[in-house]
Design an enzyme around this catalytic site. Sequence first.
Site, mmCIF file in Angstrom:
data_model
loop_
_atom_site.group_PDB
_atom_site.id
_atom_site.type_symbol
_atom_site.label_atom_id
_atom_site.label_comp_id
_atom_site.label_asym_id
_atom_site.label_seq_id
_atom_site.Cartn_x
_atom_site.Cartn_y
_atom_site.Cartn_z
ATOM 1 N N HIS A 10 -17.310 4.215 0.784
ATOM 2 C CA HIS A 10 -16.337 3.364 0.103
ATOM 3 C C HIS A 10 -16.906 3.075 -1.285
ATOM 4 C CE1 HIS A 10 -13.513 -0.347 0.328
ATOM 5 N NE2 HIS A 10 -13.836 -0.113 -0.926
ATOM 6 N N GLY A 67 -9.104 -7.022 2.523
ATOM 7 C CA GLY A 67 -10.228 -7.693 3.146
ATOM 8 C C GLY A 67 -10.478 -7.288 4.580
ATOM 9 N N GLU A 93 -10.051 1.175 -5.444
ATOM 10 C CA GLU A 93 -10.925 1.551 -4.344
ATOM 11 C C GLU A 93 -10.642 2.981 -3.895
ATOM 12 O OE1 GLU A 93 -11.115 -1.319 -1.249
ATOM 13 O OE2 GLU A 93 -11.536 -2.967 -2.619
ATOM 14 N N ARG A 135 -7.211 -8.211 -8.687
ATOM 15 C CA ARG A 135 -7.925 -9.468 -8.910
ATOM 16 C C ARG A 135 -9.388 -9.159 -9.155
ATOM 17 N NH1 ARG A 135 -10.614 -9.584 -4.036
ATOM 18 N NH2 ARG A 135 -9.470 -8.809 -2.220
ATOM 19 N N LYS A 154 0.811 -1.209 0.000
ATOM 20 C CA LYS A 154 0.000 0.000 0.000
ATOM 21 C C LYS A 154 0.848 1.264 0.000
ATOM 22 C CE LYS A 154 -4.196 -1.828 2.135
ATOM 23 N NZ LYS A 154 -3.857 -3.245 2.131
#
Length: 674
Positions: free
Chosen positions: A208, A164, A275, A296, A116
Amino acid sequence: MFTKILIANRGEIACRVAATAARLAIKTVAVYSDADANAKHVAACDEAIHIGGSAPKDSYLRWEKIIAAAQATGAQAIHPGYGFLSENEEFAQACATAGLVFIGPPASAILAMGLKAESKQLMEKAGVPLVPGYHGKDQDPALLQREADRIGYPVLIKASAGGGGKGMRAVDKAEDFAAALASCKREAINSFGDDAVLIEKYVQRPRHIEIQVFGDTLGNYVYLFERDCSVQRRHQKVLEEAPAPGMTEVLRQQMGEAAVAAARAVHYVGAGTVEFIVEQKPDGAMTFFFMEMNTRLQVEHPVTEAITGQDLVEWQLRVASGEPLPLQQHELKIQGHAIEARICAENPDNNFLPATGTLHVYGLPAHVTFERASHGTRVDSGVRQGDTISPYYDSMVAKLIVHGSTREEALARMDAALAQTHIVGLATNVQFLRHVTTSASFAQANLDTALIPREAAALFNQDKLGLPLAAAALVAHTLQAEQDQGAQTDATGWCDPWAQRDGWRSHGPSVRGFALEYAGAPHTAVLTTVRGNYMLAVAGQTLPLQWAVSATGALDLQLGAQRVLAHIYRNGDVAHVFTAQGAIQIVAVDALAHAGETHAEGGRLTAPMPGKVVSFAVKAGDAVTKGQALAVMEAMKMEHTIAAPADGTVAELLFAPGDQVTEGAELLRLEAVA
């Protein structure tokens, strides 16, 4: 196009890939662990190869075994699904080295976006907006604390190699930072093998919103619009929908173009998701910031398929085989509205504690599996009735996807579909999902990542039926079963009238008591029968009771003025009652069957489910107070804190960190305060 591919995953995504491959006349190879020997995805594929033990580290994370299986079966490509090795650059590179096509982005793109901190720096160069934060390599805890203090609380600690919701903690004040950082790093090292973190400003009233992107090997890119994934628990998604409510065409284009710029910056190929965290201003304006890119296919991809009419797995297979993108940007259109609910084995009323067990009943709504846009209901699932949800993998049981011409139509279809979802054998979040989708905030699209805590009063510990109806359902179901048994005939067609259990008396009423347990409390229901008419007394009410068996096997139940259609399933002593209004459980207490049993646990503290002991926060002899953290367990990829139920003193620790424990195992003993 390929003639045979191997699917390096399990569950619903493996079944989903197998179905699309079959439609394209591509043969598939499944891999499976000990726990998955009889799994649905194994049956869905043309071939299957065993790759190791039940724990992911012994099977689905052993990429050398997966590559060997592909080579042994003559597969030309490997589809990684999502989770496990889907974002592992070493695996992608190993596939290329072995002459196999990795159905996903090149290893370089996974590496660039997988960390990240580095990806933030890359996005900054590409002109993609970023949230203020610290993304450096120096991981000294003191430095991280100073950076958090500089950014200003609240802050979000995120595992640099994570995803996740794992390895992520929100911190509201400086004094809580050190403990949150330690927990975050533990979870990150266990999940990803890397405990590096980054620190970001925690955006207030955030939404989000993510953008589905696709790239091909020829340098073409498109975005397939957005998905709103704001409804979350523990930083993990619960509901997703497309398009995002309130999205303007201008903002959609800006976010879409930023997502394509992000993909282009790393020469991305295949399906990916960029995102964004979206800040909602008081005047209604929205500002977006890059969070991360998932390299993915995402769990929530079906809602994008529904509104675009495209099969994204087919796109993956075509792009990986060297074909250009099936459509260009101007050819993509939004059609209607879609919502996805993640059905998980967990107990929302107990802090979403994951559950394990056997699916004794697994009833799904009548649905149409739509791979092209169409108004309807779709279920993606990797399990069948009779299967076991084990502690080794993610707790998701199925994905329920609905599509309608409007958001209102999709909402109504979702509630109807959830009402028709009947699962018995373990705790699930189905009723909680109904409460969320019908809540004021979600119905009115008042969305942000705090929706669940904001609506907590309407979401948790809800009882839509009440004791009288629950008792009536149990009593009627019991009597109907007895009547059916008594009405059985022998080989000659004779039915013994003395075997009838219909409460008949030659004179006077028949009175029968039913000992019950409801919401943890004991109750008694008394049924009085006079000439075939029933009166039920329970919870201070005495009401007439009638029922009839419907064509579907449900009971058309009427108690006083209330009438419901109830599907009732008995699992041992527990009756599971499902209605359009809601679902509940009620226990038939058989005193003789349980004579001598006791529920007294004294000072014992037991594991709520199978898992691994991560740490103890206390030692023998320590005095503790009610609610104090005593131990941390890891199960189903998440950490769970065990707290003291009362004040006391730690008498003994019965396990050590790293030990595997079974459900109900005693972890430590407490002595009560004298």
